[in-house]
Design an enzyme around this catalytic site. Structure first.
Site, short mmCIF file in Angstrom:
data_model
loop_
_atom_site.label_atom_id
_atom_site.label_comp_id
_atom_site.label_asym_id
_atom_site.label_seq_id
_atom_site.Cartn_x
_atom_site.Cartn_y
_atom_site.Cartn_z
N ASP A 205 -2.95 -5.56 1.52
CA ASP A 205 -1.83 -4.96 2.25
C ASP A 205 -0.73 -6.00 2.39
O ASP A 205 -0.87 -7.12 1.91
CB ASP A 205 -2.28 -4.45 3.63
CG ASP A 205 -2.67 -5.58 4.57
OD1 ASP A 205 -2.64 -6.77 4.15
OD2 ASP A 205 -2.99 -5.29 5.73
N ASP A 207 1.54 -7.76 5.47
CA ASP A 207 1.60 -7.87 6.93
C ASP A 207 2.92 -8.50 7.36
O ASP A 207 3.31 -9.54 6.81
CB ASP A 207 0.46 -8.76 7.43
CG ASP A 207 -0.90 -8.32 6.92
OD1 ASP A 207 -1.40 -7.30 7.39
OD2 ASP A 207 -1.46 -8.99 6.02
N ASP A 296 1.36 -3.38 7.37
CA ASP A 296 1.17 -3.52 8.82
C ASP A 296 2.41 -4.16 9.41
O ASP A 296 2.84 -5.22 8.96
CB ASP A 296 -0.04 -4.43 9.12
CG ASP A 296 -1.34 -3.66 9.24
OD1 ASP A 296 -1.30 -2.41 9.13
OD2 ASP A 296 -2.38 -4.30 9.44
#
Ligand code: DGT
Ligand code: MG
Length: 372
Positions: A205, A207, A296
């Site tokens: 992902d 962040d 995120d």
């Protein structure tokens, strides 16, 4: 020369990962990949203690500045239990570990990996499904289980989300996030955290930590960011939480739970294959001109920013070890919000990561050295 023990330099004997410099990818990737499989298998079985023991062994090997060729070179080094040493010996002597190979091909490991690979599915849910005989997405679909919104998105974008995010893609997402954040709150600061800040070339992902130099201006920011992302058609899924962190006399910075309490958004971005995005794998599954990427977003007040940055840079083992060091060696509680000194019964302020390391009595480790 065989059997001649090589003395380990003193710094390698440090038993906490936060005392060591651990660059990426390290010189012992065959060994660390194998130990990582055993750690993951234990974690997928819900055996945290066993998982952590393998993670510590893996972390120690990652920090070595040379390729290990014989078990004797590891004599006297901490973090390596008998089990890990047996696996390492197998790998050094035979090039493979039968235990690791058996683990990787076991139906349980394969199913648990596949099911927890669905965004929104944790170990507990995956275990329950596996005991019902669910081992594939097709079986999950026909099982009649109703999925929550996160899991539905997880199934929908399964292929994209299980394809690593490249550095180029992370940079393209950074451009999108910065554009949106600056348009809703000029002066706000966006910092890439997680594995990419540690210099990794790919990740699961992207962040981000977001703050503003004037304390209080960041309040409610996550909702404005989400509204703007949605109006630009950049979000495929999002779930947000508001900030519930408060300091208390007893030290609320204590990591009583591993979850922190910032304004936060777990999301799936729609990353379009346009001019700002030049990665080779510029399409999503099915040949779409875009791909889904997990992002995120975490908003921190400036007064907590250094702690948030340390907490969100990782690696997970580095974080755990820093917190363990704080409690055991300094009688302090470290979280992504604060550092509390239990002896002095007060919070210790910091405006940079360097200051936090200094409070903890640790030598500063730069982000690229935190790949434990
Ligand atoms: P990746 O994304 O798999 O390539 O690797 P990382 O290291 O970026 O891992 P990731 O994205 O899961 O998390 C980045 C760091 O953020 C990790 O070291 C710990 C921290 N972190 C993640 N989730 C939470 C959370 O819920 N609470 C707190 N306090 N920290 C978290
Ligand atoms: Mg990450």
């Amino acid at each position: 020369q065989q059997g001649d023990p090589v003395e380990a330099p003193a710094f390698l004997a440090a038993s906490y990962a936060c005392q060591r410099n651990t660059p990426q990818p390290g010189h012992n990737t065959l060994l660390t990949a194998a130990l990582s499989v055993l750690a993951e298998s234990a974690e997928l079985n819900g055996d945290e203690g066993r998982g952590l023991a393998f993670r510590r062994s893996e972390g120690l090997l990652r920090s070595l500045d040379r390729r290990v060729q014989g078990l004797a070179e590891l004599r006297g080094l901490p973090c390596l239990g008998d089990h890990s040493r047996r696996v390492i010996q197998d790998l050094l002597e035979n090039g493979v570990s039968s235990e690791v190979e058996e683990t990787k091909s076991s139906p349980r490991y394969k199913a648990m990996k596949l099911l927890t690979g669905i965004f929104g599915v944790g170990v507990k849910t995956a275990k329950r499904w596996f005991t019902e005989g669910i081992c594939s997405l097709a079986q999950l679909e026909t099982s009649g289980h109703s999925l929550n919104a996160a899991q539905q998105a997880g199934v929908c974008y399964y292929t994209d989300l299980n394809q690593p995010v490249s550095r180029e893609e992370a940079d393209a997402v950074s451009v999108m996030v910065e554009g949106v954040v600056h348009s809703v709150l000029p002066g706000a600061r966006v910092t890439l955290a997680g594995g990419f800040r540690r210099g990794k070339m790919s990740g699961h992902d992207v962040d981000f930590l977001i703050t503003h130099p004037d304390e209080g201006k960041e309040e409610g920011l996550i909702h404005k960011i989400i509204a703007c992302l949605e109006s630009r058609g950049l979000l495929l899924y999002q779930q947000n939480t508001r900030n519930t962190y408060r300091e208390s006399a007893k030290g609320a910075g204590r990591p009583s739970s591993s979850m922190d309490r910032f304004e936060r958004c777990f999301s799936i971005f729609k990353l379009t294959n346009d001019s700002s995005y030049t990665a080779d794998n510029g399409t999503g599954s099915g040949g779409r001109p875009w791909r889904a990427v997990r992002v995120d977003l975490v908003v921190s007040p400036i007064s907590q920013f250094a702690f948030a940055l340390l907490g969100w840079t990782g690696s997970k083992l580095f974080e755990r070890e820093t917190r363990r060091w704080a409690v055991r060696e300094r009688s302090m509680s470290l979280s992504s919000h604060a550092l509390y000194d239990r002896n002095q019964e007060r919070y210790l302020r910091a405006s940079s990561e360097e200051e936090i390391f200094a409070h903890l009595g640790l030598e500063y480790v730069s982000p690229t050295g935190r790949n434990a």
